[in-house]
Design a protein around this motif. Sequence first.
Motif, PDB file in Angstrom:
ATOM      1  N   TYR A  20      56.803  71.030  40.274  1.00  0.00           N
ATOM      2  CA  TYR A  20      56.597  71.476  38.887  1.00  0.00           C
ATOM      3  C   TYR A  20      57.180  70.388  37.985  1.00  0.00           C
ATOM      4  CZ  TYR A  20      55.948  76.203  40.845  1.00  0.00           C
ATOM      5  OH  TYR A  20      55.518  77.295  41.563  1.00  0.00           O
ATOM      6  N   THR A  21      56.337  69.738  37.189  1.00  0.00           N
ATOM      7  CA  THR A  21      56.795  68.639  36.334  1.00  0.00           C
ATOM      8  C   THR A  21      56.499  68.951  34.876  1.00  0.00           C
ATOM      9  OG1 THR A  21      56.575  66.932  38.036  1.00  0.00           O
ATOM     10  CG2 THR A  21      56.436  66.199  35.754  1.00  0.00           C
ATOM     11  N   TYR A  22      57.445  68.595  34.020  1.00  0.00           N
ATOM     12  CA  TYR A  22      57.311  68.822  32.573  1.00  0.00           C
ATOM     13  C   TYR A  22      57.585  67.507  31.845  1.00  0.00           C
ATOM     14  CZ  TYR A  22      57.796  73.557  34.310  1.00  0.00           C
ATOM     15  OH  TYR A  22      57.633  74.721  35.026  1.00  0.00           O
ATOM     16  N   LEU A  23      56.673  67.142  30.944  1.00  0.00           N
ATOM     17  CA  LEU A  23      56.782  65.907  30.180  1.00  0.00           C
ATOM     18  C   LEU A  23      56.635  66.220  28.693  1.00  0.00           C
ATOM     19  CD1 LEU A  23      54.288  63.814  32.354  1.00  0.00           C
ATOM     20  CD2 LEU A  23      56.779  63.691  32.487  1.00  0.00           C
ATOM     21  N   PRO A  24      57.406  65.571  27.815  1.00  0.00           N
ATOM     22  CA  PRO A  24      57.225  65.782  26.374  1.00  0.00           C
ATOM     23  C   PRO A  24      55.862  65.247  25.936  1.00  0.00           C
ATOM     24  CG  PRO A  24      58.793  64.009  26.799  1.00  0.00           C
ATOM     25  CD  PRO A  24      58.505  64.634  28.123  1.00  0.00           C
ATOM     26  N   TYR A  25      55.076  66.087  25.303  1.00  0.00           N
ATOM     27  CA  TYR A  25      53.695  65.723  24.954  1.00  0.00           C
ATOM     28  C   TYR A  25      53.647  64.536  24.009  1.00  0.00           C
ATOM     29  CZ  TYR A  25      48.898  66.168  23.287  1.00  0.00           C
ATOM     30  OH  TYR A  25      47.592  65.913  22.965  1.00  0.00           O
ATOM     31  N   ASP A  26      54.578  64.454  23.073  1.00  0.00           N
ATOM     32  CA  ASP A  26      54.514  63.368  22.090  1.00  0.00           C
ATOM     33  C   ASP A  26      54.724  62.001  22.721  1.00  0.00           C
ATOM     34  OD1 ASP A  26      57.178  63.930  22.660  1.00  0.00           O
ATOM     35  OD2 ASP A  26      57.881  63.273  20.687  1.00  0.00           O
ATOM     36  N   LYS A  27      55.318  61.953  23.904  1.00  0.00           N
ATOM     37  CA  LYS A  27      55.522  60.674  24.589  1.00  0.00           C
ATOM     38  C   LYS A  27      54.391  60.367  25.577  1.00  0.00           C
ATOM     39  CE  LYS A  27      59.760  59.715  23.010  1.00  0.00           C
ATOM     40  NZ  LYS A  27      60.378  60.979  22.719  1.00  0.00           N
ATOM     41  N   CYS A  28      53.630  61.387  25.965  1.00  0.00           N
ATOM     42  CA  CYS A  28      52.598  61.204  27.006  1.00  0.00           C
ATOM     43  C   CYS A  28      51.302  61.899  26.598  1.00  0.00           C
ATOM     44  CB  CYS A  28      53.081  61.768  28.340  1.00  0.00           C
ATOM     45  SG  CYS A  28      54.720  61.228  28.849  1.00  0.00           S
ATOM     46  N   CYS A  29      50.925  61.795  25.328  1.00  0.00           N
ATOM     47  CA  CYS A  29      49.822  62.609  24.807  1.00  0.00           C
ATOM     48  C   CYS A  29      48.452  62.227  25.367  1.00  0.00           C
ATOM     49  CB  CYS A  29      49.803  62.566  23.277  1.00  0.00           C
ATOM     50  SG  CYS A  29      49.596  60.915  22.598  1.00  0.00           S
ATOM     51  N   GLY A  30      48.333  61.064  26.011  1.00  0.00           N
ATOM     52  CA  GLY A  30      47.039  60.673  26.570  1.00  0.00           C
ATOM     53  C   GLY A  30      46.877  60.995  28.037  1.00  0.00           C
ATOM     54  N   LEU A  31      47.828  61.723  28.606  1.00  0.00           N
ATOM     55  CA  LEU A  31      47.781  62.026  30.038  1.00  0.00           C
ATOM     56  C   LEU A  31      46.663  63.005  30.351  1.00  0.00           C
ATOM     57  CD1 LEU A  31      49.347  61.446  32.717  1.00  0.00           C
ATOM     58  CD2 LEU A  31      50.593  63.565  32.284  1.00  0.00           C
ATOM     59  N   THR A  32      45.930  62.742  31.433  1.00  0.00           N
ATOM     60  CA  THR A  32      44.841  63.620  31.866  1.00  0.00           C
ATOM     61  C   THR A  32      45.050  64.003  33.332  1.00  0.00           C
ATOM     62  OG1 THR A  32      43.395  61.854  32.702  1.00  0.00           O
ATOM     63  CG2 THR A  32      43.287  62.356  30.324  1.00  0.00           C
ATOM     64  N   PRO A  33      44.399  65.061  33.789  1.00  0.00           N
ATOM     65  CA  PRO A  33      44.500  65.421  35.208  1.00  0.00           C
ATOM     66  C   PRO A  33      44.086  64.296  36.144  1.00  0.00           C
ATOM     67  CG  PRO A  33      43.579  67.239  33.964  1.00  0.00           C
ATOM     68  CD  PRO A  33      43.643  66.072  33.018  1.00  0.00           C
ATOM     69  N   ASP A  34      43.092  63.487  35.739  1.00  0.00           N
ATOM     70  CA  ASP A  34      42.653  62.382  36.596  1.00  0.00           C
ATOM     71  C   ASP A  34      43.750  61.344  36.796  1.00  0.00           C
ATOM     72  OD1 ASP A  34      40.148  63.453  36.995  1.00  0.00           O
ATOM     73  OD2 ASP A  34      39.222  62.352  35.356  1.00  0.00           O
TER      74      ASP A  34
END
Length: 238
Positions: A142-156
């Motif tokens: 289970y991983t949690y990342l701050p969205y404002d730092k990784c806003c371009g992350l996609t499932p791929d």
Amino acid sequence: MYIDKKLHIPLYRQVERVLEEKIKSDEWPIGHQLPTEQELADLFDVSTITVKRAILELVNKGYLYRQRGKGTFVSRPIKEQNLNVFFSLTTEDEKHPHRLVSFSVGRADREITNKLGIENDMTVIKIKRLKIEGNEPMALEYTYLPYDKCCGLTPDDINNELIYNILKKKFRIALGRAKLFIKPYIATDEKATLLQVEPGSPVFEWERFTYTKQEEIIEYSKFYVRQDKEAYYTEVYF
């Protein structure tokens, strides 16, 4: 299958030794399915509680594993993993087999915002996936990342890739250090189902905080690792 009830050795221990010998001698090879607990109890002329205790001891030693709804099987030898590799912020480019369970973006609960050190109304990326080896689940992540730092992350992006590699390569984040806590945990419900272990099975719970060079928490993860598949070690040099 024979045990001596006159000996001052507990019956479950005698059953354990007989079963262990069958595994070590390759009479029961890797992947072999054991008779049911009732069948073993009948063969040894003991109670199913005695058999259950013996099997649990062998599961804890890594000789056997249980699959929910299927039975008990002979395990592969436990794989030794260097604990320092898990801590390392430098990783190779090789692929790491994972299966994505879920990927979402939204508000985190108070526990997660506290862990990440962010405001309660901030958005986070939530990732749930399984580490796979030999077509078997080894760990649930289970991983949690701050969205404002990784806003371009996609499932791929996270398909068979380590989170550290993504943070460094895709988002150019300079990682500074990681802090890891390890404790025992009893797997139930979803975790037991995804890891394909019996509810109530012991696993490792790993809690990881990853910091940037600026000492900001960029990643918070919890891992539930099957203790019947891997043994972890570290080395100290003098």
